[in-house]
Design a protein around this motif. Structure first.
Motif, PDB file in Angstrom:
ATOM      1  N   ILE A 338       0.753  -1.184  -0.075  1.00 57.16           N
ATOM      2  CA  ILE A 338       0.127   0.036   0.115  1.00 57.16           C
ATOM      3  C   ILE A 338       0.981   1.119   0.046  1.00 57.16           C
ATOM      4  N   LEU A 339       1.801   1.353   0.769  1.00 54.30           N
ATOM      5  CA  LEU A 339       2.531   2.758   1.074  1.00 54.30           C
ATOM      6  C   LEU A 339       3.419   2.755  -0.356  1.00 54.30           C
ATOM      7  N   THR A 340       4.107   1.601  -1.094  1.00 54.75           N
ATOM      8  CA  THR A 340       4.744   1.891  -2.247  1.00 54.75           C
ATOM      9  C   THR A 340       3.760   2.294  -3.458  1.00 54.75           C
ATOM     10  N   ALA A 341       2.736   1.454  -3.613  1.00 57.92           N
ATOM     11  CA  ALA A 341       1.788   2.031  -4.707  1.00 57.92           C
ATOM     12  C   ALA A 341       1.257   3.268  -4.419  1.00 57.92           C
ATOM     13  N   LEU A 342       0.969   3.663  -3.156  1.00 53.76           N
ATOM     14  CA  LEU A 342       0.380   4.969  -2.853  1.00 53.76           C
ATOM     15  C   LEU A 342       1.421   6.117  -3.315  1.00 53.76           C
ATOM     16  N   GLY A 343       2.720   5.955  -3.157  1.00 57.15           N
ATOM     17  CA  GLY A 343       3.892   6.712  -3.540  1.00 57.15           C
ATOM     18  C   GLY A 343       3.799   6.984  -5.037  1.00 57.15           C
ATOM     19  N   ALA A 344       3.426   6.015  -5.818  1.00 56.32           N
ATOM     20  CA  ALA A 344       3.659   5.819  -7.293  1.00 56.32           C
ATOM     21  C   ALA A 344       2.585   6.422  -7.833  1.00 56.32           C
ATOM     22  N   ARG A 345       1.325   6.095  -7.306  1.00 57.67           N
ATOM     23  CA  ARG A 345       0.066   6.676  -8.113  1.00 57.67           C
ATOM     24  C   ARG A 345      -0.217   8.099  -7.625  1.00 57.67           C
ATOM     25  N   ALA A 346       0.215   8.367  -6.495  1.00 55.55           N
ATOM     26  CA  ALA A 346       0.253  10.043  -5.949  1.00 55.55           C
ATOM     27  C   ALA A 346       1.089  10.777  -6.706  1.00 55.55           C
ATOM     28  N   LYS A 347       2.531  10.222  -7.276  1.00 59.79           N
ATOM     29  CA  LYS A 347       3.332  10.985  -8.082  1.00 59.79           C
ATOM     30  C   LYS A 347       2.906  11.380  -9.345  1.00 59.79           C
ATOM     31  N   LEU A 348       1.978  10.314  -9.821  1.00 62.50           N
ATOM     32  CA  LEU A 348       1.182  10.636 -11.106  1.00 62.50           C
ATOM     33  C   LEU A 348      -0.024  11.368 -11.127  1.00 62.50           C
ATOM     34  N   LYS A 349      -0.343  11.854  -9.818  1.00 61.91           N
ATOM     35  CA  LYS A 349      -1.590  12.777  -9.595  1.00 61.91           C
ATOM     36  C   LYS A 349      -2.924  11.828  -9.797  1.00 61.91           C
ATOM     37  N   SER A 350      -2.698  10.633  -9.860  1.00 61.94           N
ATOM     38  CA  SER A 350      -4.014   9.378 -10.048  1.00 61.94           C
ATOM     39  C   SER A 350      -4.647   9.284  -8.843  1.00 61.94           C
ATOM     40  N   TRP A 351      -5.593  10.404  -8.508  1.00 59.78           N
ATOM     41  CA  TRP A 351      -6.106  10.331  -7.216  1.00 59.78           C
ATOM     42  C   TRP A 351      -7.248   9.310  -7.199  1.00 59.78           C
ATOM     43  N   PHE A 352      -7.733   8.779  -8.571  1.00 57.67           N
ATOM     44  CA  PHE A 352      -8.740   7.722  -8.557  1.00 57.67           C
ATOM     45  C   PHE A 352      -7.996   6.575  -8.409  1.00 57.67           C
ATOM     46  N   ASP A 353      -6.946   6.128  -8.565  1.00 59.33           N
ATOM     47  CA  ASP A 353      -6.214   5.023  -8.216  1.00 59.33           C
ATOM     48  C   ASP A 353      -5.827   5.047  -6.661  1.00 59.33           C
ATOM     49  N   VAL A 354      -5.736   6.268  -6.195  1.00 59.46           N
ATOM     50  CA  VAL A 354      -5.309   6.346  -4.833  1.00 59.46           C
ATOM     51  C   VAL A 354      -6.617   5.796  -3.845  1.00 59.46           C
ATOM     52  N   ASP A 355      -7.576   6.591  -4.411  1.00 57.22           N
ATOM     53  CA  ASP A 355      -8.888   5.827  -3.655  1.00 57.22           C
ATOM     54  C   ASP A 355      -9.291   4.541  -3.836  1.00 57.22           C
ATOM     55  N   SER A 356      -8.734   3.993  -5.018  1.00 57.33           N
ATOM     56  CA  SER A 356      -9.134   2.465  -5.022  1.00 57.33           C
ATOM     57  C   SER A 356      -8.004   1.572  -3.993  1.00 57.33           C
ATOM     58  N   LEU A 357      -7.222   2.041  -3.671  1.00 62.56           N
ATOM     59  CA  LEU A 357      -6.359   1.295  -2.795  1.00 62.56           C
ATOM     60  C   LEU A 357      -6.928   1.401  -1.666  1.00 62.56           C
ATOM     61  N   PHE A 358      -7.731   2.107  -0.867  1.00 62.28           N
ATOM     62  CA  PHE A 358      -8.482   2.030   0.259  1.00 62.28           C
ATOM     63  C   PHE A 358      -9.640   1.673   0.329  1.00 62.28           C
ATOM     64  N   ASN A 359     -10.591   1.637  -0.797  1.00 61.22           N
ATOM     65  CA  ASN A 359     -11.863   1.429  -0.739  1.00 61.22           C
ATOM     66  C   ASN A 359     -12.253  -0.232  -0.542  1.00 61.22           C
ATOM     67  N   THR A 360     -13.076  -0.240   0.626  1.00 60.92           N
ATOM     68  CA  THR A 360     -13.427  -1.754   0.540  1.00 60.92           C
ATOM     69  C   THR A 360     -14.977  -1.677   0.917  1.00 60.92           C
ATOM     70  N   LYS A 361     -15.604  -2.869   0.570  1.00 58.59           N
ATOM     71  CA  LYS A 361     -17.054  -3.001   0.522  1.00 58.59           C
ATOM     72  C   LYS A 361     -17.419  -3.836   1.693  1.00 58.59           C
ATOM     73  N   ASN A 362     -18.392  -3.419   2.679  1.00 62.53           N
ATOM     74  CA  ASN A 362     -18.876  -4.539   3.787  1.00 62.53           C
ATOM     75  C   ASN A 362     -19.825  -5.264   3.302  1.00 62.53           C
ATOM     76  N   TRP A 363     -20.396  -6.109   4.260  1.00 60.42           N
ATOM     77  CA  TRP A 363     -21.173  -7.168   3.576  1.00 60.42           C
ATOM     78  C   TRP A 363     -22.566  -6.588   3.192  1.00 60.42           C
TER      79      TRP A 363
END
Length: 461
Positions: A338-363
């Motif tokens: 998560i930390l590595t992917a966050l740094g790479a996608r934030a570098k590219l200003k890809s905020w949608f990909d940043v959100d997808s790293l943390f979005n989870t669905k409950n039951w």
């Protein structure tokens, strides 16, 4: 009738003359055998008889050794290789060891004359014994003769060579005949002496490391039986290989070395990682849009994962260069990924990909943000990559602790969060102090003024 009489006369002559002659010849042969026999009856009054027979036995053994040497020389001249019953060449080190062991086991079965152990014949007086009969000549051999016997596979003794000078002379003779088996056998003696002296061994190993004698160090560890140390030292030789293809092949050859379980896993990962890096490096087209500062070859695994998240984020797990494949192959934890992917996608200003790293669905199907690391660290990474205020404030609000949330909001000037936190804490004085830091007529300034004029809020100060 005449024919019958003839047969009777022939039979009579045969019985009368031939059979007695055969009996007389047999008796004569028996007399000659017993009269010419070397073996005599035992006598108690002849003390020197045992001593003379012992000398005869030694001369017989020496004559056997001389004849045996001549036979060996004849066979060597014929160019015929002798092979033992076990299939090993006669003259090899292993054959000599087995022959020596078998001769010791069968020594009691040899038919040598028995020696009387009565006090009439003392050991000091005679100067002869079975041990001197078998070992005396071997102990007195020179280094050249000892090496020659080792080369022929004959019995030899190394007990004489105790000093360092003697061992070096023996080693020089082994080197002179260009026989690898002999050099190894003699070198083993020196290594065993080092093993018995732990301080000297550590000093010698340190000296070889300082001098960069890597190959000699590997051979020393191998001879001492320290196979894991030998494997690690041989593995370190990859540092001297500059070409990536040759280094990859060398690492592949190291996979079969006797590493410990943890070290074996590390070497396997190193080889696999370099192989992946060569594949990723071959795709040069992808670097044109976002030029890189350095090659990915020989980089650590986290750097490789960062490159993969930067250039190959959308690829399927089946490709070698995809982040998901690298994460699975090298067993990268969720937190590190998560930390590595966050740094790479934030570098590219890809905020949608940043959100997808943390979005989870409950039951129930509701989406919620969850992180294996604290959201305050997420905010730090986003701010370092110049994330907009609304993105920062979204993740600052996800911090659980009110005190930590307020501290992060003050640090990154998330005004709305600071104002709302002071309002929830009903801290009028801090709200007044913060208002003075804002520009007049700014939206944040007017918001604070409205809260201070609200009579429904019960301030604590």
């Amino acid at each position: 009738e005449i024919f019958g009489m003839t047969l009777t006369i022939q039979y009579f002559i045969k019985i009368r003359f031939e059979y007695p002659k055969q009996n007389r010849d047999r008796c004569r042969e028996d007399d000659e055998y017993w009269n010419s026999s070397k073996f005599k009856a035992f006598t108690f009054d002849d003390d020197d008889d045992e001593f003379s027979r012992l000398k005869e036995s030694k001369r017989a053994m020496n004559s056997i050794l001389v004849v045996d040497d001549d036979d060996d020389d004849d066979e060597e001249e014929d160019g015929v290789e002798r092979v033992s019953w076990s299939g090993e060449p006669v003259g090899s080190i292993s054959w000599s060891v087995k022959e020596t062991a078998s001769s010791i086991r069968s020594g009691s079965e040899r038919s040598f004359p028995k020696i009387d152990t009565t006090p009439s014949l003392s050991k000091q007086g005679s100067g002869y014994s079975l041990s001197s009969l078998f070992k005396g000549d071997l102990y007195d051999l020179s280094p050249e003769e000892t090496v020659r016997r080792m080369q022929k596979g004959r019995a030899f003794s190394l007990e004489k060579f105790r000093s360092l000078q003697d061992k070096l002379l023996l080693l020089d003779e082994a080197v002179a005949v260009y026989d690898g088996n002999l050099i190894t056998a003699v070198s083993q003696i020196l290594f065993q002496e080092l093993m018995a002296r732990d301080v000297a061994l550590r000093h010698y190993v340190h000296y070889l490391k300082e001098m960069g004698e890597q190959k000699l160090l590997v051979e020393l560890m191998k001879a001492l039986g320290r196979t894991e140390d030998m494997a690690l030292m041989q593995y370190k030789e990859h540092l001297n290989i500059k070409d990536e293809g040759q280094r990859r092949d060398f690492l592949k050859s190291c996979l079969g070395l006797p590493f410990s379980q943890d070290d074996a896993t590390h070497v396997q990962d190193h080889y696999t990682l370099l192989e992946r890096q060569i594949i990723i490096e071959a795709d040069a087209e992808i670097f044109k849009k976002f030029p890189r500062k350095a090659s990915i070859l020989n980089m650590p695994i986290i750097t490789t994962l960062y490159y993969s998240c930067f250039y190959h984020y959308g690829e399927s797990e089946g490709t070698y260069s995809s982040p998901a494949n690298i994460r699975k192959t090298f067993r990268i934890s969720e937190k590190q990924y998560i930390l590595t992917a966050l740094g790479a996608r934030a570098k590219l200003k890809s905020w949608f990909d940043v959100d997808s790293l943390f979005n989870t669905k409950n039951w129930l199907g509701y989406t919620k943000k969850r992180s294996p690391v604290g959201f305050h660290r997420v905010v730090d990474i986003l701010q370092k990559n110049s994330a907009p205020v609304n993105v920062l404030q979204e993740y600052v609000n996800l911090i659980d602790s009110p005190e930590l949330k307020l501290s992060v909001a003050l640090k990154y000037k998330c005004h709305d969060i600071v104002i709302n936190t002071y309002r929830d804490l009903k801290d009028r004085q801090e709200l007044v102090v913060y208002r003075e830091k804002l520009e007049r007529d700014s939206p944040e300034y007017r918001k604070i003024q409205e809260l201070l004029n609200n009579v429904q809020i019960r301030w604590k100060n």
